[in-house]
Design a protein around this motif. Sequence first.
Motif, PDB file in Angstrom:
ATOM      1  N   ILE A   1      -5.554  -3.970   4.619  1.00  0.00           N
ATOM      2  CA  ILE A   1      -4.161  -3.520   4.605  1.00  0.00           C
ATOM      3  C   ILE A   1      -3.764  -3.159   6.030  1.00  0.00           C
ATOM      4  O   ILE A   1      -4.403  -2.312   6.669  1.00  0.00           O
ATOM      5  CB  ILE A   1      -3.962  -2.304   3.678  1.00  0.00           C
ATOM      6  N   ARG A   2      -2.721  -3.804   6.549  1.00  0.00           N
ATOM      7  CA  ARG A   2      -2.219  -3.523   7.891  1.00  0.00           C
ATOM      8  C   ARG A   2      -0.732  -3.216   7.819  1.00  0.00           C
ATOM      9  O   ARG A   2      -0.031  -3.649   6.893  1.00  0.00           O
ATOM     10  CB  ARG A   2      -2.438  -4.708   8.829  1.00  0.00           C
TER      11      ARG A   2
ATOM     12  N   SER B   1       8.502   0.607   4.127  1.00  0.00           N
ATOM     13  CA  SER B   1       7.783   0.971   2.917  1.00  0.00           C
ATOM     14  C   SER B   1       6.291   1.015   3.195  1.00  0.00           C
ATOM     15  O   SER B   1       5.770   0.235   3.999  1.00  0.00           O
ATOM     16  CB  SER B   1       8.070  -0.049   1.808  1.00  0.00           C
ATOM     17  N   GLY B   2       5.611   1.912   2.502  1.00  0.00           N
ATOM     18  CA  GLY B   2       4.167   1.999   2.626  1.00  0.00           C
ATOM     19  C   GLY B   2       3.413   1.180   1.600  1.00  0.00           C
ATOM     20  O   GLY B   2       2.184   1.045   1.682  1.00  0.00           O
ATOM     21  N   TYR B   3       4.124   0.604   0.630  1.00  0.00           N
ATOM     22  CA  TYR B   3       3.451  -0.174  -0.404  1.00  0.00           C
ATOM     23  C   TYR B   3       3.041  -1.541   0.152  1.00  0.00           C
ATOM     24  O   TYR B   3       3.853  -2.240   0.760  1.00  0.00           O
ATOM     25  CB  TYR B   3       4.354  -0.357  -1.618  1.00  0.00           C
ATOM     26  N   PRO B   4       1.795  -1.966  -0.059  1.00  0.00           N
ATOM     27  CA  PRO B   4       1.312  -3.236   0.512  1.00  0.00           C
ATOM     28  C   PRO B   4       1.754  -4.442  -0.307  1.00  0.00           C
ATOM     29  O   PRO B   4       0.933  -5.150  -0.902  1.00  0.00           O
ATOM     30  CB  PRO B   4      -0.210  -3.051   0.495  1.00  0.00           C
TER      31      PRO B   4
ATOM     32  N   ALA C   1       6.313  -2.165   7.426  1.00  0.00           N
ATOM     33  CA  ALA C   1       5.895  -2.397   6.045  1.00  0.00           C
ATOM     34  C   ALA C   1       4.429  -2.803   6.041  1.00  0.00           C
ATOM     35  O   ALA C   1       3.919  -3.362   7.024  1.00  0.00           O
ATOM     36  CB  ALA C   1       6.747  -3.479   5.394  1.00  0.00           C
ATOM     37  N   ASN C   2       3.771  -2.531   4.941  1.00  0.00           N
ATOM     38  CA  ASN C   2       2.360  -2.850   4.810  1.00  0.00           C
ATOM     39  C   ASN C   2       2.167  -4.181   4.090  1.00  0.00           C
ATOM     40  O   ASN C   2       2.892  -4.502   3.150  1.00  0.00           O
ATOM     41  CB  ASN C   2       1.630  -1.752   4.038  1.00  0.00           C
TER      42      ASN C   2
ATOM     43  N   GLU D   1       8.372  -8.701   0.093  1.00  0.00           N
ATOM     44  CA  GLU D   1       9.546  -7.894  -0.229  1.00  0.00           C
ATOM     45  C   GLU D   1       9.093  -6.461  -0.464  1.00  0.00           C
ATOM     46  O   GLU D   1       8.057  -6.230  -1.092  1.00  0.00           O
ATOM     47  CB  GLU D   1      10.256  -8.412  -1.480  1.00  0.00           C
ATOM     48  N   TRP D   2       9.897  -5.519   0.028  1.00  0.00           N
ATOM     49  CA  TRP D   2       9.576  -4.103  -0.130  1.00  0.00           C
ATOM     50  C   TRP D   2      10.821  -3.369  -0.593  1.00  0.00           C
ATOM     51  O   TRP D   2      11.888  -3.455   0.034  1.00  0.00           O
ATOM     52  CB  TRP D   2       9.087  -3.519   1.193  1.00  0.00           C
ATOM     53  N   LYS D   3      10.681  -2.613  -1.684  1.00  0.00           N
ATOM     54  CA  LYS D   3      11.815  -1.909  -2.280  1.00  0.00           C
ATOM     55  C   LYS D   3      12.019  -0.535  -1.646  1.00  0.00           C
ATOM     56  O   LYS D   3      11.115   0.009  -1.024  1.00  0.00           O
ATOM     57  CB  LYS D   3      11.606  -1.737  -3.793  1.00  0.00           C
ATOM     58  N   TYR D   4      13.217   0.011  -1.875  1.00  0.00           N
ATOM     59  CA  TYR D   4      13.558   1.404  -1.563  1.00  0.00           C
ATOM     60  C   TYR D   4      13.378   1.749  -0.082  1.00  0.00           C
ATOM     61  O   TYR D   4      12.791   2.775   0.267  1.00  0.00           O
ATOM     62  CB  TYR D   4      12.735   2.364  -2.429  1.00  0.00           C
TER      63      TYR D   4
END
Length: 330
Positions: free
Chosen positions: A134-135, A91-94, A125-126, A110-113
Amino acid sequence: MYIDYSGGIPDTLLQWLYEEKLFKLFIPEELGGRMLDLPAALRVFQKVSETEGNMGWLTAIGSGGGMFIPNIEKSLAEQLFKDEKAVIAGSGYPNGKARKIDGGYIVSGEWKYCSGSPFASFYTANSQTEEGEIRSFIFMPHQVEIIEDWNALGLRGTGSHTIRVRNALVSDEYTFKLDVPKNEYAGPVHRFPFLPFSQASFMSVCLGITMHFYQEARQIVKRRIKNDDTRFRPVDLLLTEQETIFQQKVDTFYTEIERLWNLHVQGNSLSEKEINQFSKMCKEDLQLVIQGVDTLMRYLGMDAIMETSSLNKIWRDLHTASQHAFITPL
């Protein structure tokens, strides 16, 4: 319908995706990839999606992970991507938090989808560091817990579950930033602007699923007319009309992406105006494509409403794929 009921891709089809290198369309040949240009890859996404929507979605998402390869340390990139079964989920969401320690980070989140999570060979994941940066972080399967919460209307076989990591130790080598190249593997596609790349990828998947919808609808209409159901003669005309409109949208899409790609490979930077116009076109044309499909659905009777029918599955897959934030009307 097996994919819908099982919630996953059969091993035989997954093996075919590996053998055809469909998760490696943007990976250099020396690492076992195909390194296609963007317009060629989009046509692959569309064709696979026309065959089966879940597989098309996974092809686009899995190949998209290859866009990170120039940003990963060379030796690690070679280690991760040379495997025939190399594929990223993530996921790209931080949504994560990262604490710096000597030689790396402690990461939780936790990262969805995360499409393809059940068979991914590694995950990205970010996360936000304590300094507010943000890394991107690379996690190996033993660090990841898959929360099987993907219960969507369609694309039920994509395994787009939530992933969780808890206090994962990630060495500096396994972190990267998208604007910092670390090796010579970047090709023209890796330098293409991220937003139109993503929108074009999801658009091509939706076009392929729509093509499949019209093929299935055509079979239903032919069968009903053959059985002397006179009510379906006007439906035949409506179907032809919608197919024509749809093909015009397909042609427009590829004409525009070819134009942008040619500008890009000739060394021209795409302007903000050009990127915004392409984004607007994708969103507006996809909205019209979906409206055309939904209009036709109203005329296809019980064949359209039963979850066990192929047409219904294709319709659900299209409506699910088109909900991605990059191609919704907002």
